[in-house]
Each structure stands twice: as structure tokens, then as C-alpha cells.
Write a protein that holds these residues in place. Structure first.
Motif, PDB file in Angstrom:
ATOM      1  N   LEU A 180       0.775  -1.192   0.054  1.00 20.63           N
ATOM      2  CA  LEU A 180      -0.020   0.042   0.027  1.00 20.63           C
ATOM      3  C   LEU A 180       0.599   1.367   0.094  1.00 20.63           C
ATOM      4  O   LEU A 180       1.829   1.395   0.637  1.00 20.63           O
ATOM      5  N   ASN A 181       0.494   2.200  -0.675  1.00 22.64           N
ATOM      6  CA  ASN A 181       1.054   3.479  -0.891  1.00 22.64           C
ATOM      7  C   ASN A 181       0.730   4.527   0.049  1.00 22.64           C
ATOM      8  O   ASN A 181      -0.167   5.277   0.333  1.00 22.64           O
ATOM      9  N   GLN A 182       1.274   4.165   1.465  1.00 19.74           N
ATOM     10  CA  GLN A 182       0.884   4.765   2.803  1.00 19.74           C
ATOM     11  C   GLN A 182       2.082   4.573   3.825  1.00 19.74           C
ATOM     12  O   GLN A 182       3.147   3.829   3.747  1.00 19.74           O
ATOM     13  N   LYS A 187       0.908   0.189   7.416  1.00 21.32           N
ATOM     14  CA  LYS A 187       0.821  -0.954   6.773  1.00 21.32           C
ATOM     15  C   LYS A 187       0.552  -2.153   7.596  1.00 21.32           C
ATOM     16  O   LYS A 187       0.872  -2.393   8.804  1.00 21.32           O
ATOM     17  N   THR A 451      -7.003  -5.873   1.269  1.00 19.58           N
ATOM     18  CA  THR A 451      -5.645  -5.426   1.080  1.00 19.58           C
ATOM     19  C   THR A 451      -4.617  -6.506   1.118  1.00 19.58           C
ATOM     20  O   THR A 451      -3.587  -5.975   0.579  1.00 19.58           O
ATOM     21  N   ASP A 467      -1.074   0.178  -9.393  1.00 17.11           N
ATOM     22  CA  ASP A 467      -1.421   1.154  -8.297  1.00 17.11           C
ATOM     23  C   ASP A 467      -2.252   0.670  -7.384  1.00 17.11           C
ATOM     24  O   ASP A 467      -3.112  -0.217  -7.645  1.00 17.11           O
ATOM     25  N   PHE A 468      -2.008   1.131  -6.014  1.00 19.59           N
ATOM     26  CA  PHE A 468      -2.760   0.569  -4.966  1.00 19.59           C
ATOM     27  C   PHE A 468      -2.581   1.709  -3.771  1.00 19.59           C
ATOM     28  O   PHE A 468      -1.528   2.003  -3.482  1.00 19.59           O
ATOM     29  N   HIS A 469      -3.700   2.252  -3.614  1.00 24.84           N
ATOM     30  CA  HIS A 469      -3.902   3.173  -2.450  1.00 24.84           C
ATOM     31  C   HIS A 469      -4.910   3.135  -1.522  1.00 24.84           C
ATOM     32  O   HIS A 469      -6.027   2.602  -2.160  1.00 24.84           O
ATOM     33  N   GLN A 470      -4.967   3.860  -0.538  1.00 26.25           N
ATOM     34  CA  GLN A 470      -6.276   3.924   0.238  1.00 26.25           C
ATOM     35  C   GLN A 470      -6.807   5.282   0.017  1.00 26.25           C
ATOM     36  O   GLN A 470      -6.308   6.455  -0.263  1.00 26.25           O
ATOM     37  N   LYS A 471      -8.360   5.187  -0.310  1.00 27.68           N
ATOM     38  CA  LYS A 471      -9.046   6.112  -0.931  1.00 27.68           C
ATOM     39  C   LYS A 471      -9.627   7.158   0.273  1.00 27.68           C
ATOM     40  O   LYS A 471     -10.055   8.164   0.124  1.00 27.68           O
ATOM     41  N   TRP A 476     -10.313   1.277  -0.313  1.00 29.88           N
ATOM     42  CA  TRP A 476      -9.291   1.297  -0.934  1.00 29.88           C
ATOM     43  C   TRP A 476      -9.406   1.175  -2.440  1.00 29.88           C
ATOM     44  O   TRP A 476     -10.442   0.738  -3.068  1.00 29.88           O
ATOM     45  N   ILE A 478      -7.394  -0.458  -6.170  1.00 29.14           N
ATOM     46  CA  ILE A 478      -6.135  -1.257  -6.724  1.00 29.14           C
ATOM     47  C   ILE A 478      -6.308  -1.511  -8.227  1.00 29.14           C
ATOM     48  O   ILE A 478      -7.496  -1.741  -8.650  1.00 29.14           O
TER      49      ILE A 478
END
Length: 483
Positions: A180-182, A187, A451, A467-471, A476, A478
């Protein structure tokens, strides 16, 4: 002293929530994904727990009571529990910690689980529970039957588990990593790390629990029924170390989910609600018959190498497999009924004119026996020379419905918001069949366990995650490019 149960339960809830640790998913993966990767996490719990309990018993710190083996109750109870956790969407501990994430479906399943467990242990169904357990044997544990030290089994299991974990970790290291991009602290924990910590928590639970007069370790079913009994009767005898443990588990998972942006109240649809009701009830009945759930049997009794623990775990797994076959299927996309019609001009053209090539290849589409003079114009067989009723129109065939909705430029959207696990993965596997290699499937989902399961599915099947991120709060997105 019972407050130590609350504290340890909170730590357990944090670890389970951050590790997405649910035995239902581990057993389910064997049947749905054909992999034992996540099941090894459960073996890590059992192995760590077994070594710790062997040390505690051999030094005299604890003296566990070993349940005698009641085959009918354990086999039937385990299977019913396995079916129930598929319907409920999580095992006993999983239902507690997912309740802390805000899943209303888990709240419903938890209430039904507690009510049915209380009915089986102290209520209207206690007679049935006792009758089912009346056929029992004198067998307790495998080491006792063989007359050997439990250390032999604990060490053997630890060695086997070590090599299995190393095998799957090596396979994962050779594949593309998807994260995840965080920030790192938000994580998830690796499930093997979570398993080792949960095993240690299970070891620590025994002396802390024993200090309050409760000769047991981690447990979910009896404490859950005690919560219900105290709530309905007010009898403080039901407030003990175990009840503090499960309440702490709920508190810990809530704190972890809130701190990492994974808490949001999610109301289930009608189908999920009904499943939660029946699944929760089956969990309580099954776990009471079997003498424990995936924690009491699958983690504790297995660590003691009791017949009850391993046989119950086997039949829980078989129940999960049967439940997965029965209920875990992608939703059918129904093509809508035709609603648009051809205009009169379109209808005449649609029903009366065919290409010259088609007239040759398919004579029935034009002049069948020469009695109708249709003629040709510009290579097209024209409509027959008699009058066509202008009120006769045809229904336009609708476009086939699909799960992957086009976004343009080779991108498609799958909206899995509100779908509980494992349905986001099930729907993604179905939807990606609708697109071509090299095209992208964008998946929106709000199932926390997704996730881990969605990127793992993508990598295992040769797809690329771009791409994988929390909205937002527990949401999320992906993007998976079909390989």
C-alpha cells in the motif's frame, strides 16, 4: 487480576486486526485459491504455543486439564462451525475484531454467536449439548496415548512449520512485491509475524488466567456466552478473565482500526444480514458441541496435541470447504430485458433487407420459393413488393451486462464496495475474464482483508498491480493489469 485479561485481549485485538488474522480465510484459501500459504500462519501459532506450553507444563507453572474425546459432538460440531463461519464471514475471534472495524454484519453474527453459545451451555439447548457429549472415550492427548513427552511433538511441529514458512517466504520474495502507498506504521503486519506474536500471547495467557483461578488460556466461545449471560441476568459470576479477554479484543481492534483509518460503520445488504444471522447461530452451536472454536480448538487444544483439537480442526476445515462450495460464488450479471424498440423504418429495414452475400449463404433470409419478388439494389436484397404493416416493430436486443464497467482507454471499473471478504476477490476473478490481456481492471473495495487477498491473487495469477492506495476511511483502490 482479571484486568490482565482486558489488557492482553487488547494486544491480541491489535495484532489480529493489523495482521488480518482470520482462520476462516486460512482454511478457505486451501479450497478457493489452492494454496496452503496462509494456513502456515496458523501452524506458526500452534508451534509457538506448543513449545511454550510444553515449557510451562514441564516446569510446573501450569497444569492443564485435558478434555476426553467425544467423537460425535466434535465431528458434527466442528463441521457445523465450519459452515457457520463461511456464512458469518469470519471465525469467532475474526468476528470479534471485525466488529471493532465497524462491520455491522459482524455485530449481528457476534450477537447470534453469543446467544446460541449461551443456549447450548446454560440455556434451552444445554440438554442437547450434554446428550451429544455423553458418548465419549477415555482418550485425551496423543502424547499420553503413546506414553511420550509432548516435547517430541512440539519440536517436530516447530521444525516442519519452520521449513514450510521458509518455503512460502522464498516464493513470495521471488515475486513482485505489492504494498500500500502509505506510511509504514499503517501497513498491515505480515501474517507470519502476527502468527508468532499470537502464539506468544497464547503462552502468556495461561499463567495470567491461572492466577485468577481459571485453568485455561485463550478462549472465545465460553467467554462470549458469559458476556451474554451477564448482560441478561446481571450475575457477576459470569465476569471473569475470559470475558475481559474478548472485550479487550474488541477494544484493541477498534483502536488499531481507528488509528490507521480502517474503521467505518458498514451496513450489510439483506443477503449478508441473513447470512450473518444463520452463520452466527451455527457458530455458537458448533463451537459448543466441539468444545471450542478456531481459538479454543484450532490454537489451544492443537497445541496440547489433544484428539479434540486436531479432529475438530479437520472437520472445521471440511465445513469451510463445503460452505465455500455452496455459498462463495460470484454474483450473476443478468442481461436486462429489451426495453427499446426499432422505429417503423428501422423495423422494416431490419426484417426485410439482407445482404446479397447473406441471401446466397442463407437462402431462407430472402426469396424462399420465388413467389415473392424482392429484387436487388446495389447488392442488397430489398424488401418484398407487398405492403408491410407499419405498426409492426421489433425489440432491440440490449447490450450484454458486464461486471467490468468501461472507463475508456482500456480501463474498466469493478465496484466491490460493501462486499465482504472473500467476495471482492471472487468478483475480481470473474470480472477480469471480461477484459483483454494488457487492459486494466480498477477495483474499489472496503473489505479490510482485501488489502492482502486481492494483491496476492493478482500476483499469483500473473497480473501486474500498477497502483494501490487508500481512498479514505476503510476504502481502497487497486489497479490490476491483466497478464
Amino acid at each position: 487480576m482479571i484486568l490482565t485479561g482486558l489488557a492482553l485481549g487488547a494486544v491480541l485485538g491489535i495484532v489480529m486486526q493489523r495482521g488480518r488474522f482470520c482462520v476462516t480465510g486460512m482454511l478457505r484459501d486451501i479450497f478457493l485459491q489452492r494454496t496452503w500459504r496462509s494456513f502456515v500462519a496458523l501452524l506458526i501459532v500452534i508451534a509457538v504455543h506448543a513449545v511454550g506450553l510444553a515449557a510451562l507444563t514441564s516446569t510446573g507453572v501450569i497444569s492443564p486439564n485435558y478434555s476426553t474425546f467425544a467423537p460425535a459432538a466434535i465431528v458434527i460440531g466442528g463441521f457445523v462451525f465450519g459452515l457457520g463461519i463461511i456464512l458469518a464471514g469470519g471465525c469467532a475471534s475474526g468476528t470479534w475484531y471485525r466488529s471493532g472495524e465497524g462491520l455491522v454484519g459482524s455485530w449481528i453474527a457476534l450477537i447470534m454467536y453469543g446467544l446460541s453459545a449461551a443456549a447450548m451451555k446454560t440455556g434451552a439447548l444445554s440438554g442437547f449439548n450434554g446428550w451429544m457429549k455423553s458418548w465419549e472415550t477415555s482418550a485425551t492427548t496423543v502424547p499420553e496415548t503413546l506414553g511420550v513427552s509432548p516435547w517430541w511433538f512440539a519440536i517436530a511441529l516447530a521444525v516442519v512449520t519452520f521449513f514450510l514458512a521458509r518455503h512460502f517466504l522464498a516464493k513470495d520474495a521471488a515475486r513482485p512485491k505489492v504494498t500500500l502507498n502509505q506510511p509504514w506504521w499503517r501497513k498491515p503486519l505480515h501474517m507470519y509475524t502476527a502468527g508468532a506474536v499470537i502464539g506468544l500471547i497464547g503462552v502468556i495467557a495461561w499463567p495470567l488466567s491461572a492466577a485468577t483461578g481459571r485453568n485455561s488460556g485463550l478462549g472465545i466461545t465460553t467467554p462470549t456466552s458469559d458476556v451474554v449471560n451477564y448482560t441478561t441476568t446481571g450475575d457477576t459470576a459470569h465476569i471473569n478473565w475470559g470475558t475481559m479477554l474478548v472485550l479487550g479484543l474488541l477494544v484493541g481492534s477498534f483502536l488499531a482500526a481507528k488509528a490507521t483509518g480502517e474503521f467505518r460503520v458498514r451496513v450489510p445488504d439483506a443477503t449478508t444480514t441473513v447470512r450473518s444471522v444463520f452463520g452466527g447461530a451455527m457458530m455458537g452451536v458448533g463451537a459448543s458441541l466441539a468444545g471450542g472454536c478456531t481459538v479454543g480448538n484450532g490454537m489451544v487444544q492443537t497445541s496440547l496435541f489433544s484428539y479434540q483439537g486436531w479432529v475438530a480442526l479437520l472437520f472445521i476445515a471440511l465445513g469451510v470447504g463445503a460452505g465455500a462450495k455452496l455459498w462463495l460464488k460470484p454474483k450473476k450479471v443478468v442481461t436486462p430485458e429489451p426495453t427499446e424498440t426499432y422505429t417503423t423504418e428501422e423495423s422494416v429495414h431490419h426484417t426485410g433487407a439482407v445482404s446479397a452475400e447473406d441471401a446466397v449463404l442463407n437462402p431462407t433470409s430472402g426469396d424462399i420459393d420465388g413467389d415473392i419478388d424482392g429484387g436487388t439494389e446495389g447488392g442488397v436484397v430489398t424488401k418484398p413488393s407487398f405492403a408491410v404493416a407499419t405498426g409492426t416493430v421489433a425489440l432491440k436486443a440490449p447490450k450484454p451486462a458486464r461486471k467490468a464497467q468501461p472507463l475508456g482507454e482500456g480501463r474498466y471499473l469493478l465496484d466491490a464496495m460493501g462486499a465482504v471478504c472473500p467476495f471482492p476477490v471472487i468478483e475480481a476473478k470473474d470480472a477480469i475474464q471480461e477484459i483483454d490481456t494488457g487492459e486494466a481492471l480498477v477495483i474499489d473495495f472496503d473489505c479490510t482483508q482485501g488489502t492482502e487477498s486481492i494483491p496476492q491473487w493478482a500476483v499469483d495469477n500473473g497480473h501486474e498491480v500498477t497502483d494501490f492506495h487508500q481512498k479514505g476511511e476503510s476504502a481502497w483502490q487497486i489497479t490490476v493489469v491483466k497478464g
